[in-house]
Scaffold this motif. Structure first.
Motif, PDB file in Angstrom:
ATOM      1  N   VAL A  92       0.839  -1.205   0.000  1.00  0.00           N
ATOM      2  CA  VAL A  92       0.000   0.000   0.000  1.00  0.00           C
ATOM      3  C   VAL A  92       0.869   1.249   0.000  1.00  0.00           C
ATOM      4  N   ASP A  93       0.301   2.323  -0.478  1.00  0.00           N
ATOM      5  CA  ASP A  93       1.006   3.602  -0.572  1.00  0.00           C
ATOM      6  C   ASP A  93       0.140   4.666   0.101  1.00  0.00           C
ATOM      7  N   HIS A  94       0.694   5.323   1.117  1.00  0.00           N
ATOM      8  CA  HIS A  94      -0.061   6.358   1.833  1.00  0.00           C
ATOM      9  C   HIS A  94      -0.115   7.675   1.078  1.00  0.00           C
ATOM     10  N   ALA A  95       0.820   7.906   0.160  1.00  0.00           N
ATOM     11  CA  ALA A  95       0.867   9.194  -0.542  1.00  0.00           C
ATOM     12  C   ALA A  95       1.311   9.001  -1.991  1.00  0.00           C
ATOM     13  N   HIS A  98       0.252  11.239  -8.788  1.00  0.00           N
ATOM     14  CA  HIS A  98      -0.624  11.080  -9.956  1.00  0.00           C
ATOM     15  C   HIS A  98      -1.846  10.230  -9.611  1.00  0.00           C
ATOM     16  N   LEU A  99      -2.431  10.473  -8.448  1.00  0.00           N
ATOM     17  CA  LEU A  99      -3.538   9.653  -7.970  1.00  0.00           C
ATOM     18  C   LEU A  99      -4.859  10.058  -8.617  1.00  0.00           C
ATOM     19  N   ASP A 100      -5.538   9.099  -9.222  1.00  0.00           N
ATOM     20  CA  ASP A 100      -6.919   9.265  -9.653  1.00  0.00           C
ATOM     21  C   ASP A 100      -7.774   8.680  -8.533  1.00  0.00           C
ATOM     22  N   GLU A 101      -8.168   9.520  -7.592  1.00  0.00           N
ATOM     23  CA  GLU A 101      -8.812   9.011  -6.381  1.00  0.00           C
ATOM     24  C   GLU A 101     -10.106   8.265  -6.675  1.00  0.00           C
ATOM     25  N   VAL A 102     -10.846   8.704  -7.681  1.00  0.00           N
ATOM     26  CA  VAL A 102     -12.121   8.046  -7.995  1.00  0.00           C
ATOM     27  C   VAL A 102     -11.882   6.605  -8.423  1.00  0.00           C
ATOM     28  N   ASP A 103     -10.872   6.366  -9.264  1.00  0.00           N
ATOM     29  CA  ASP A 103     -10.640   5.035  -9.823  1.00  0.00           C
ATOM     30  C   ASP A 103      -9.758   4.159  -8.936  1.00  0.00           C
ATOM     31  N   VAL A 107      -7.784   1.469   0.782  1.00  0.00           N
ATOM     32  CA  VAL A 107      -7.855   0.576   1.934  1.00  0.00           C
ATOM     33  C   VAL A 107      -7.972   1.383   3.214  1.00  0.00           C
ATOM     34  N   ARG A 108      -8.686   0.782   4.169  1.00  0.00           N
ATOM     35  CA  ARG A 108      -8.724   1.316   5.521  1.00  0.00           C
ATOM     36  C   ARG A 108      -7.984   0.331   6.416  1.00  0.00           C
ATOM     37  N   ILE A 109      -7.144   0.862   7.307  1.00  0.00           N
ATOM     38  CA  ILE A 109      -6.266   0.041   8.139  1.00  0.00           C
ATOM     39  C   ILE A 109      -6.599   0.272   9.604  1.00  0.00           C
ATOM     40  N   ASP A 110      -6.652  -0.816  10.362  1.00  0.00           N
ATOM     41  CA  ASP A 110      -6.896  -0.725  11.790  1.00  0.00           C
ATOM     42  C   ASP A 110      -6.061  -1.777  12.511  1.00  0.00           C
ATOM     43  N   GLN A 111      -5.238  -1.319  13.438  1.00  0.00           N
ATOM     44  CA  GLN A 111      -4.400  -2.197  14.244  1.00  0.00           C
ATOM     45  C   GLN A 111      -3.588  -3.177  13.391  1.00  0.00           C
ATOM     46  N   GLY A 112      -2.979  -2.640  12.341  1.00  0.00           N
ATOM     47  CA  GLY A 112      -2.065  -3.424  11.523  1.00  0.00           C
ATOM     48  C   GLY A 112      -2.730  -4.388  10.564  1.00  0.00           C
ATOM     49  N   ARG A 113      -4.032  -4.261  10.379  1.00  0.00           N
ATOM     50  CA  ARG A 113      -4.747  -5.117   9.430  1.00  0.00           C
ATOM     51  C   ARG A 113      -5.593  -4.253   8.508  1.00  0.00           C
ATOM     52  N   ILE A 114      -5.761  -4.716   7.273  1.00  0.00           N
ATOM     53  CA  ILE A 114      -6.682  -4.058   6.352  1.00  0.00           C
ATOM     54  C   ILE A 114      -8.082  -4.510   6.708  1.00  0.00           C
ATOM     55  N   VAL A 115      -8.965  -3.530   6.971  1.00  0.00           N
ATOM     56  CA  VAL A 115     -10.328  -3.861   7.379  1.00  0.00           C
ATOM     57  C   VAL A 115     -11.352  -3.509   6.310  1.00  0.00           C
ATOM     58  N   GLY A 118     -11.580  -1.275  -1.463  1.00  0.00           N
ATOM     59  CA  GLY A 118     -12.469  -1.047  -2.597  1.00  0.00           C
ATOM     60  C   GLY A 118     -12.358   0.378  -3.098  1.00  0.00           C
ATOM     61  N   LYS A 119     -12.943   0.627  -4.241  1.00  0.00           N
ATOM     62  CA  LYS A 119     -12.871   1.966  -4.837  1.00  0.00           C
ATOM     63  C   LYS A 119     -13.696   2.980  -4.051  1.00  0.00           C
ATOM     64  N   ARG A 120     -14.717   2.520  -3.332  1.00  0.00           N
ATOM     65  CA  ARG A 120     -15.629   3.439  -2.636  1.00  0.00           C
ATOM     66  C   ARG A 120     -15.353   3.550  -1.141  1.00  0.00           C
ATOM     67  N   VAL A 121     -14.249   3.014  -0.675  1.00  0.00           N
ATOM     68  CA  VAL A 121     -13.947   3.056   0.760  1.00  0.00           C
ATOM     69  C   VAL A 121     -13.713   4.499   1.210  1.00  0.00           C
ATOM     70  N   GLN A 122     -14.460   4.922   2.209  1.00  0.00           N
ATOM     71  CA  GLN A 122     -14.310   6.232   2.820  1.00  0.00           C
ATOM     72  C   GLN A 122     -14.571   6.099   4.316  1.00  0.00           C
ATOM     73  N   PRO A 123     -13.752   6.664   5.172  1.00  0.00           N
ATOM     74  CA  PRO A 123     -12.450   7.256   4.866  1.00  0.00           C
ATOM     75  C   PRO A 123     -11.431   6.156   4.555  1.00  0.00           C
ATOM     76  N   TRP A 124     -10.335   6.568   3.924  1.00  0.00           N
ATOM     77  CA  TRP A 124      -9.302   5.595   3.584  1.00  0.00           C
ATOM     78  C   TRP A 124      -7.952   6.054   4.116  1.00  0.00           C
ATOM     79  N   ASP A 125      -7.059   5.085   4.297  1.00  0.00           N
ATOM     80  CA  ASP A 125      -5.727   5.367   4.842  1.00  0.00           C
ATOM     81  C   ASP A 125      -4.613   5.261   3.815  1.00  0.00           C
ATOM     82  N   ALA A 126      -4.817   4.428   2.783  1.00  0.00           N
ATOM     83  CA  ALA A 126      -3.756   4.193   1.800  1.00  0.00           C
ATOM     84  C   ALA A 126      -4.385   3.675   0.519  1.00  0.00           C
TER      85      ALA A 126
END
Length: 200
Positions: A92-95, A98-103, A107-115, A118-126
Protein backbone atom coordinates in the motif's frame (compact mmCIF):
# COMPACT_ATOMS: atom_id res chain seq x y z
CA UNK A 1 9.95 -11.39 -9.57
CA UNK A 2 13.40 -12.87 -10.13
CA UNK A 3 14.98 -10.33 -7.77
CA UNK A 4 12.53 -11.44 -5.05
CA UNK A 5 13.67 -15.05 -5.38
CA UNK A 6 10.93 -16.36 -7.68
CA UNK A 7 11.75 -19.19 -10.04
CA UNK A 8 8.52 -19.21 -12.03
CA UNK A 9 6.04 -16.63 -13.31
CA UNK A 10 2.50 -17.69 -14.16
CA UNK A 11 1.20 -15.23 -16.75
CA UNK A 12 -2.55 -15.15 -17.30
CA UNK A 13 -3.35 -14.18 -20.87
CA UNK A 14 -6.59 -12.57 -21.96
CA UNK A 15 -7.13 -9.75 -24.41
CA UNK A 16 -4.27 -9.64 -26.95
CA UNK A 17 -3.04 -13.06 -25.84
CA UNK A 18 -1.16 -13.85 -29.06
CA UNK A 19 0.70 -10.53 -28.99
CA UNK A 20 1.65 -10.99 -25.33
CA UNK A 21 2.76 -14.60 -25.95
CA UNK A 22 4.97 -13.44 -28.83
CA UNK A 23 6.57 -10.80 -26.62
CA UNK A 24 7.18 -13.27 -23.80
CA UNK A 25 8.84 -15.66 -26.23
CA UNK A 26 11.39 -12.93 -26.99
CA UNK A 27 12.31 -12.26 -23.34
CA UNK A 28 15.61 -13.29 -21.82
CA UNK A 29 14.62 -14.16 -18.26
CA UNK A 30 15.81 -16.62 -15.60
CA UNK A 31 12.15 -17.31 -14.75
CA UNK A 32 10.26 -20.31 -16.00
CA UNK A 33 7.22 -18.80 -17.74
CA UNK A 34 3.94 -20.67 -17.49
CA UNK A 35 1.22 -19.22 -19.71
CA UNK A 36 -2.43 -19.68 -18.76
CA UNK A 37 -5.39 -18.55 -20.86
CA UNK A 38 -8.37 -16.82 -19.27
CA UNK A 39 -11.18 -17.81 -21.59
CA UNK A 40 -13.39 -14.99 -20.27
CA UNK A 41 -11.14 -11.89 -20.43
CA UNK A 42 -14.07 -9.47 -20.48
CA UNK A 43 -15.21 -10.59 -17.02
CA UNK A 44 -13.79 -9.16 -13.73
CA UNK A 45 -10.16 -9.84 -12.87
CA UNK A 46 -11.03 -12.46 -10.26
CA UNK A 47 -11.55 -14.87 -13.16
CA UNK A 48 -7.93 -14.36 -14.19
CA UNK A 49 -6.72 -15.20 -10.70
CA UNK A 50 -8.91 -18.32 -10.60
CA UNK A 51 -7.46 -19.38 -13.97
CA UNK A 52 -4.01 -19.51 -12.34
CA UNK A 53 -5.12 -21.57 -9.33
CA UNK A 54 -3.77 -24.93 -10.51
CA UNK A 55 -0.34 -23.42 -11.16
CA UNK A 56 0.26 -21.68 -7.83
CA UNK A 57 2.24 -22.86 -4.82
CA UNK A 58 1.19 -22.61 -1.17
CA UNK A 59 2.31 -18.97 -1.10
CA UNK A 60 2.74 -16.79 -4.15
CA UNK A 61 2.92 -13.20 -5.36
CA UNK A 62 0.15 -11.60 -7.38
CA UNK A 63 1.05 -8.64 -9.59
CA UNK A 64 -1.42 -6.42 -11.45
CA UNK A 65 0.00 -6.10 -14.94
CA UNK A 66 -0.91 -2.41 -15.34
CA UNK A 67 0.92 -1.28 -12.21
CA UNK A 68 4.41 -0.13 -13.22
CA UNK A 69 7.12 0.49 -10.60
CA UNK A 70 10.38 2.40 -11.02
CA UNK A 71 12.29 -0.57 -9.54
CA UNK A 72 11.52 -4.05 -8.14
CA UNK A 73 9.34 -4.05 -5.02
CA UNK A 74 8.21 -7.64 -4.41
CA UNK A 75 10.96 -8.17 -1.84
CA UNK A 76 9.28 -5.48 0.28
CA UNK A 77 6.29 -7.82 0.57
CA UNK A 78 8.34 -10.85 1.54
CA UNK A 79 10.33 -8.78 4.06
CA UNK A 80 7.33 -6.91 5.39
CA UNK A 81 8.29 -7.05 9.03
CA UNK A 82 6.02 -10.00 9.86
CA UNK A 83 6.64 -13.75 9.95
CA UNK A 84 6.48 -15.30 6.49
CA UNK A 85 3.52 -17.45 7.53
CA UNK A 86 1.47 -14.57 8.92
CA UNK A 87 -1.47 -14.30 6.57
CA UNK A 88 -1.59 -12.43 3.31
CA UNK A 89 -0.14 -9.05 2.49
CA UNK A 90 -0.87 -6.10 0.21
CA UNK A 91 1.58 -3.39 -0.78
CA UNK A 92 0.00 0.00 0.00
CA UNK A 93 1.01 3.60 -0.57
CA UNK A 94 -0.06 6.36 1.83
CA UNK A 95 0.87 9.19 -0.54
CA UNK A 96 0.91 8.08 -4.19
CA UNK A 97 1.69 10.54 -6.97
CA UNK A 98 -0.62 11.08 -9.96
CA UNK A 99 -3.54 9.65 -7.97
CA UNK A 100 -6.92 9.26 -9.65
CA UNK A 101 -8.81 9.01 -6.38
CA UNK A 102 -12.12 8.05 -7.99
CA UNK A 103 -10.64 5.04 -9.82
CA UNK A 104 -8.05 4.01 -7.22
CA UNK A 105 -8.64 1.03 -4.95
CA UNK A 106 -8.45 2.32 -1.40
CA UNK A 107 -7.85 0.58 1.93
CA UNK A 108 -8.72 1.32 5.52
CA UNK A 109 -6.27 0.04 8.14
CA UNK A 110 -6.90 -0.72 11.79
CA UNK A 111 -4.40 -2.20 14.24
CA UNK A 112 -2.06 -3.42 11.52
CA UNK A 113 -4.75 -5.12 9.43
CA UNK A 114 -6.68 -4.06 6.35
CA UNK A 115 -10.33 -3.86 7.38
CA UNK A 116 -11.84 -2.43 4.17
CA UNK A 117 -10.79 -2.43 0.51
CA UNK A 118 -12.47 -1.05 -2.60
CA UNK A 119 -12.87 1.97 -4.84
CA UNK A 120 -15.63 3.44 -2.64
CA UNK A 121 -13.95 3.06 0.76
CA UNK A 122 -14.31 6.23 2.82
CA UNK A 123 -12.45 7.26 4.87
CA UNK A 124 -9.30 5.59 3.58
CA UNK A 125 -5.73 5.37 4.84
CA UNK A 126 -3.76 4.19 1.80
CA UNK A 127 -3.99 3.13 -1.84
CA UNK A 128 -3.79 -0.49 -2.98
CA UNK A 129 -0.57 -0.64 -5.04
CA UNK A 130 -1.62 -3.86 -6.79
CA UNK A 131 1.03 -6.27 -5.51
CA UNK A 132 0.09 -9.06 -3.09
CA UNK A 133 1.64 -11.95 -1.19
CA UNK A 134 -1.12 -14.57 -1.02
CA UNK A 135 -1.83 -18.14 -0.06
CA UNK A 136 -4.35 -20.73 -1.21
CA UNK A 137 -7.16 -19.29 0.91
CA UNK A 138 -7.68 -16.55 -1.68
CA UNK A 139 -9.29 -19.02 -4.08
CA UNK A 140 -11.94 -20.07 -1.57
CA UNK A 141 -12.52 -16.40 -0.77
CA UNK A 142 -13.04 -15.65 -4.46
CA UNK A 143 -15.53 -18.46 -4.85
CA UNK A 144 -17.42 -17.31 -1.77
CA UNK A 145 -17.46 -13.76 -3.12
CA UNK A 146 -19.08 -14.99 -6.33
CA UNK A 147 -22.39 -15.37 -4.49
CA UNK A 148 -24.04 -12.20 -5.77
CA UNK A 149 -20.89 -10.01 -5.76
CA UNK A 150 -18.86 -8.96 -8.80
CA UNK A 151 -16.02 -11.51 -8.93
CA UNK A 152 -13.05 -9.16 -8.74
CA UNK A 153 -9.76 -9.58 -6.92
CA UNK A 154 -10.95 -6.87 -4.51
CA UNK A 155 -14.08 -8.93 -3.72
CA UNK A 156 -11.89 -11.84 -2.68
CA UNK A 157 -9.66 -9.53 -0.67
CA UNK A 158 -12.69 -8.13 1.16
CA UNK A 159 -13.51 -11.61 2.40
CA UNK A 160 -9.89 -12.23 3.42
CA UNK A 161 -9.83 -8.85 5.21
CA UNK A 162 -13.06 -9.69 7.06
CA UNK A 163 -11.21 -12.68 8.55
CA UNK A 164 -8.33 -10.47 9.73
CA UNK A 165 -5.95 -12.20 7.32
CA UNK A 166 -4.80 -9.27 5.13
CA UNK A 167 -1.97 -7.06 6.35
CA UNK A 168 -0.67 -3.86 4.74
CA UNK A 169 2.98 -3.45 3.83
CA UNK A 170 3.83 0.20 3.24
CA UNK A 171 5.67 0.89 -0.01
CA UNK A 172 8.99 2.54 0.72
CA UNK A 173 11.01 4.76 -1.58
CA UNK A 174 9.69 3.60 -4.98
CA UNK A 175 7.40 5.53 -7.30
CA UNK A 176 4.77 3.74 -9.36
CA UNK A 177 1.91 4.34 -11.78
CA UNK A 178 -1.38 2.54 -12.32
CA UNK A 179 -1.60 2.76 -16.13
CA UNK A 180 -5.26 3.24 -17.06
CA UNK A 181 -5.14 6.27 -19.38
CA UNK A 182 -2.79 7.80 -22.00
CA UNK A 183 -1.72 10.34 -19.36
CA UNK A 184 -0.80 7.48 -16.99
CA UNK A 185 1.23 5.97 -19.83
CA UNK A 186 3.16 9.24 -20.16
CA UNK A 187 3.82 9.30 -16.40
CA UNK A 188 5.12 5.73 -16.57
CA UNK A 189 7.47 6.54 -19.45
CA UNK A 190 8.76 9.60 -17.59
CA UNK A 191 9.29 7.49 -14.48
CA UNK A 192 11.19 4.79 -16.35
CA UNK A 193 13.13 7.27 -18.45
CA UNK A 194 12.32 5.51 -21.71
CA UNK A 195 9.32 4.72 -23.91
CA UNK A 196 7.36 1.59 -23.06
CA UNK A 197 6.43 -0.84 -25.83
CA UNK A 198 3.10 0.15 -27.30
CA UNK A 199 0.13 -2.15 -26.94
CA UNK A 200 -1.31 -0.87 -30.24
Amino acid sequence: AASAGCEEAVVVLGNGADRVREHLDSLNTPLKLTLVKNEEPDRPNGFSLLAAEGHTRDRFFLQMVDHVFAEPVLSQLSNGGQPATDGMRLLVDHAPKHLDEVDATKVRIDQGRIVAIGKRVQPWDAIDAGYFLLDQRIFGALRAASNGERLSVSAGMRRVASQGALAPVVLKGVTWVDVDTPKDWEHAEDMLGSPMASGD
